[in-house]
Write an enzyme that holds these catalytic residues in place. Structure first.
Site, short mmCIF file in Angstrom:
data_model
loop_
_atom_site.label_atom_id
_atom_site.label_comp_id
_atom_site.label_asym_id
_atom_site.label_seq_id
_atom_site.Cartn_x
_atom_site.Cartn_y
_atom_site.Cartn_z
CB CYS A 1 -0.90 -0.03 1.24
SG CYS A 1 -1.88 1.47 1.47
CB CYS B 1 -0.23 2.22 4.19
SG CYS B 1 -1.90 1.89 3.58
CG ASP B 2 3.45 0.43 4.38
OD1 ASP B 2 3.04 0.96 5.43
OD2 ASP B 2 3.23 -0.75 4.09
#
Ligand code: FAD
Length: 306
Positions: free
Chosen positions: A130, A133-134
């Site tokens: 993701c 997200c990361d």
């Protein structure tokens, strides 16, 4: 029967359960694995108002919040068949059948994996799925994106603004991404696109990813790329195999919903990663779960009592 039966116990299902229970109606949740994808997440830094948390911590909070209401939580139970009717039936793999006046489907999705050596070992230690997200974890570092479809090229463009360099590895000899995305990626000096590349394994130092090996399918030559991170973008598979033929799905297998979470079956609503909602994120799934529960309540107060 239940008034609202929720299938799926991730962020969407948990939010739906709390919103439904707060209306004082009979609410049940069936979950194969309560917590959902959140359980597999290391660090969460975009759950607004919480600077940082981890997946198991957030999953435990979700469960605690749901259980503080009068909700029947049936964990480690899998639904296998949905049948429409005045009362909607949900058949479980254990043989039981539950009936409800309305149903909320929130069975989530799973990332398609490369299935190469090292992928599991370094999941969360450089192997990521993701970019929203990361991505920031790889600031100033070199990363790869596996997959040259829309999500892969979008991820490359997104990451190129944060990381030092992005190598895109596409298996076929053409990119499937829209032309406009390809043009944008080609115009960015820190993106390299390699086609006909078959990723063969993820390498690491035991702690973190250090690179990957791929084979050039045109020449059969092996290559090594040194990297800190690998974003796998080869598809998100909605958990709808058990619903095929019974409800309208998109060509990607997602449950088609309108902006109230209504599906093609009256009384059946859906929320979260399993649906056509754009962007698959925890906070979005929670909002969608709340919407679906309010829509289910609205449906119930307009329906004859059964
Ligand atoms: P899910 O979380 O997938 O939950 C689905 C639920 O349905 C589970 O309880 C599952 O067991 C159950 N289920 C499935 N099939 C059945 C069935 N047949 N019968 C009964 N139950 C069933 N998002 C962020 O916002 N921030 C992050 O930092 C972040 N990091 C991530 C890192 C990783 C590694 C992954 C995989 C995802 C990450 N995400 C992140 C995405 C986020 O986890 C999802 O968007 C979110 O969990 C979706 O919630 P959901 O409730 O729709 O589905």
């Amino acid at each position: 029967p239940y008034d609202v039966l929720i299938v799926g116990g991730g962020p969407a299902g948990a939010a739906a359960a709390i919103y439904a229970a707060r209306k004082g109606i009979r609410t049940g949740v069936i979950a194969d694995r309560f917590g959902g994808q959140v359980l597999d997440t290391m660090s969460i830094e975009n759950f607004i108002s919480v600077n940082e948390t981890d997946g198991p911590g957030l999953a435990a909070n979700l469960e605690q919040h749901v259980l503080s209401y009068d909700v029947d939580v049936m964990n480690s139970q899998k639904a296998k068949k949905l049948t429409a009717g005045d009362l909607i039936s949900v058949e479980l793999e254990n043989g039981a059948t539950l009936k409800s006046r309305s149903v909320i489907l929130s069975t989530g999705a799973r990332w398609r994996e490369m299935n190469v050596p090292g992928e599991q070992e370094y999941r969360g230690k450089g192997v990521a799925y993701c970019p929203h997200c990361d991505g920031p974890l790889f600031k100033g570092k070199r990363v790869a994106v596996i997959g040259g479809g829309n999500s892969g090229i979008e991820a490359a463009i997104d990451l190129a603004g944060i990381v030092e360099h992005v190598t895109v590895l596409e298996f076929s000899d053409t990119l499937r991404a829209d032309a406009i995305l390809q043009r944008k990626a080609n115009s960015m000096s820190n993106i390299t696109i390699i086609k006909q590349a078959l990723t063969t394994d993820v390498s690491g130092d035991g702690q973190r990813v250090t690179g990957l090996n791929y084979t050039d399918r045109a020449t059969n030559e092996p290559h090594y790329v040194e990297l800190a991170g690998i974003f796998v973008q080869i598809g998100l598979i909605p958990n709808t195999e058990w619903l095929q033929g019974d409800i309208e799905l998109s060509k990607h297998g997602e449950i088609v919903i309108d902006n109230r979470g209504q599906t093609s079956i009256p009384g059946v609503f859906a929320a979260g990663d399993v649906t056509t909602v754009p962007y698959k994120q925890i906070i979005i799934a929670m909002g969608a779960g709340s919407t679906a529960a309010l829509s289910a309540f609205d449906h119930l107060i307009r329906s004859p009592l059964i």
